[in-house]
Design an enzyme around this catalytic site. Structure first.
Site, mmCIF file in Angstrom:
data_model
loop_
_atom_site.group_PDB
_atom_site.id
_atom_site.type_symbol
_atom_site.label_atom_id
_atom_site.label_comp_id
_atom_site.label_asym_id
_atom_site.label_seq_id
_atom_site.Cartn_x
_atom_site.Cartn_y
_atom_site.Cartn_z
ATOM 1 N NE ARG A 82 -0.844 -40.031 21.965
ATOM 2 C CZ ARG A 82 -0.628 -39.706 20.696
ATOM 3 N NH1 ARG A 82 0.550 -39.237 20.311
ATOM 4 N NH2 ARG A 82 -1.590 -39.821 19.796
ATOM 5 C CE LYS A 184 -4.657 -36.927 19.807
ATOM 6 N NZ LYS A 184 -4.382 -35.609 19.266
ATOM 7 C CD GLU A 220 2.794 -30.429 20.226
ATOM 8 O OE1 GLU A 220 2.603 -31.326 19.410
ATOM 9 O OE2 GLU A 220 2.478 -30.546 21.422
HETATM 10 N N1 PLP Z 1 0.838 -32.919 18.522
HETATM 11 C C1 PLP Z 1 -0.447 -32.642 18.734
HETATM 12 C C2 PLP Z 1 -0.778 -31.435 19.551
HETATM 13 C C3 PLP Z 1 -1.448 -33.476 18.215
HETATM 14 O O1 PLP Z 1 -2.740 -33.204 18.415
HETATM 15 C C4 PLP Z 1 -1.073 -34.595 17.445
HETATM 16 C C5 PLP Z 1 -2.085 -35.501 16.904
HETATM 17 O O2 PLP Z 1 -2.383 -36.510 17.429
HETATM 18 C C6 PLP Z 1 0.280 -34.845 17.247
HETATM 19 C C7 PLP Z 1 1.220 -33.985 17.789
HETATM 20 C C8 PLP Z 1 0.727 -36.026 16.460
HETATM 21 O O3 PLP Z 1 0.629 -37.205 17.192
HETATM 22 P P1 PLP Z 1 0.411 -38.613 16.473
HETATM 23 O O4 PLP Z 1 1.524 -38.746 15.499
HETATM 24 O O5 PLP Z 1 0.509 -39.599 17.575
HETATM 25 O O6 PLP Z 1 -0.915 -38.554 15.826
HETATM 26 C C1 COI Z 2 -4.503 -36.422 15.094
HETATM 27 O O1 COI Z 2 -3.583 -36.228 14.291
HETATM 28 O O2 COI Z 2 -5.027 -37.522 15.240
HETATM 29 C C2 COI Z 2 -5.003 -35.353 15.928
HETATM 30 O O3 COI Z 2 -5.667 -35.644 16.890
HETATM 31 C C3 COI Z 2 -4.719 -33.961 15.585
HETATM 32 C C4 COI Z 2 -5.951 -33.151 15.402
HETATM 33 C C5 COI Z 2 -5.504 -31.768 15.035
HETATM 34 C C6 COI Z 2 -6.888 -33.681 14.381
#
Ligand code: PLP
Ligand code: COI
Length: 341
Positions: A82, A184, A220
């Site tokens: 990612r 991200k 989201e």
């Molecule tokens: N959506 C957003 C905007 C995020 O910042 C995060 C955190 O990483 C997620 C979703 C969840 O992603 P993950 O499960 O890969 O941490």
């Molecule tokens: C994560 O879950 O790792 C993120 O980057 C989300 C952030 C709001 C801390």
């Protein structure tokens, strides 16, 4: 290795400096060999690309102590992939995916004394990130970059821990069609700060963002994807090209189907149908699965039958299975767990 004396049970989601971080620099078209260093501060030019035009991407992941005392991470290859996608979208060089995983492993190993013990409710949050570091004044990508990984022990993302939260439908949009919502990038979070401060000022824990094109579909929150449970126990999650492809959400959907035998659907989820769901949760690395008890849409309250006291029964099963896999109590699917030591 002796653990640091930290009040693990009462940690919040705040930064605590740890001993070592990994750094690699990109110059003249290539990454250097990288190293672990002690200095937590970064010196850069006043005109660095990241400071002027926000050319920065990041990842979030965790290290866990398992029941039998090992330190592990969860699907770091997906974070590496990612981050490569994020870098490409912002015209940054990709930090090689195998080196990403190696840098994470080395950083966690070097900070093993900060990995919270099994059963403490805390984990070691890992933050890989990279940014344009040379001076850039015309709007263009930098030529030089720095990739870093730091770690910090953390507790629950939301203050009440596993207590259901209340969120509001935001009047602000998070991501545009054909924009950067699926990567991200720091810029997605900078533009969400006014929205989250506004939500907090109005007494809400988080925002529910809608799709900016029609404002009829659930996207989201600022830091997590949604999962919903229908009254007949199906797991539903929004499908959208403008949300972050959460690794936690993808894992939950797999676990729901293959471990719990539940039906799963990734599809458009309309705001109008949210009132019909039995349970709602936010999922992400930081959020794990945080239950939502109530969604407020401009004064109209949508209260989930699971209530405001504890997570609903299906959300609880998903939570127990996911965290059981991460903490080594439940056999993980092939390749999900990377043992660090
Ligand atoms: N959506 C957003 C905007 C995020 O910042 C995060 C955190 O990483 C997620 C979703 C969840 O992603 P993950 O499960 O890969 O941490
Ligand atoms: C994560 O879950 O790792 C993120 O980057 C989300 C952030 C709001 C801390």
């Amino acid at each position: 290795m002796e653990k640091k004396k930290i009040d693990w049970e009462n940690l919040g989601f705040v930064y605590m400096q740890t001993d070592k971080r990994y750094v690699s620099n990109y110059k003249e078209g290539k990454w250097d060999e990288g190293a672990l260093i002690g200095d937590a501060n970064i010196t850069m030019n006043e005109c660095a690309g990241v400071l002027q035009y926000a050319q920065t991407v990041f990842e979030g992941m965790k290290a866990y102590t398992t029941e039998d005392g090992r330190i592990v991470t969860f699907r770091p290859d997906l974070n590496a992939a990612r981050m490569a996608d994020s870098a490409k979208r912002l015209e940054m060089p990709v930090f090689p995916e195998d080196r990403f995983v190696d840098a994470v492993v080395r950083t966690v190993k070097a900070n093993a004394a900060y990995v919270p013990p099994y059963g403490s409710g805390a984990t070691l949050y890992i933050r890989p990130y990279m940014f344009g570091i040379n001076p850039v004044i015309g709007v263009k990508p930098a030529d030089e970059y720095q990739f870093r990984v730091f770690t910090t022990p953390v507790g629950p993302y939301f203050k009440g821990g596993a207590k259901p939260i209340t969120i509001c439908v935001s009047d602000f949009d998070r991501a545009a069609p054909r924009g950067t919502g699926h990567i991200k990038a720091g810029l997605n979070y900078a533009m969400s700060l006014h929205a989250i401060v506004t939500a907090h000022a109005n007494g809400f824990d988080e925002n529910m963002y809608l799709d900016s094109e029609t404002r009829t579909k659930v996207e989201e929150t600022g830091g997590a994807n949604f999962i919903f449970v229908t009254k007949d126990n199906r797991i539903v999650t929004p499908h959208s090209s403008t949300i972050l492809p959460s690794i936690t959400r993808r894992s939950i959907m797999y676990v729901a189907e293959h471990y719990l035998g539940l039906e799963v659907e990734e599809r458009d989820v309309y705001l109008d149908e949210v009132k019909d769901f039995a349970e709602c949760g936010l999922c992400g690395t930081a959020a794990v699965i945080s239950p939502v008890g109530k969604v407020v849409d401009h004064g109209k309250e949508i209260c989930f039958p699971s209530g405001m006291e504890k997570m609903g029964p299906v959300t609880q099963k998903l939570y127990d299975t996911l965290t059981g896999i991460q903490m080594g109590q439940i056999q993980a699917p092939e390749g999900w767990i990377k043992v660090i030591e």
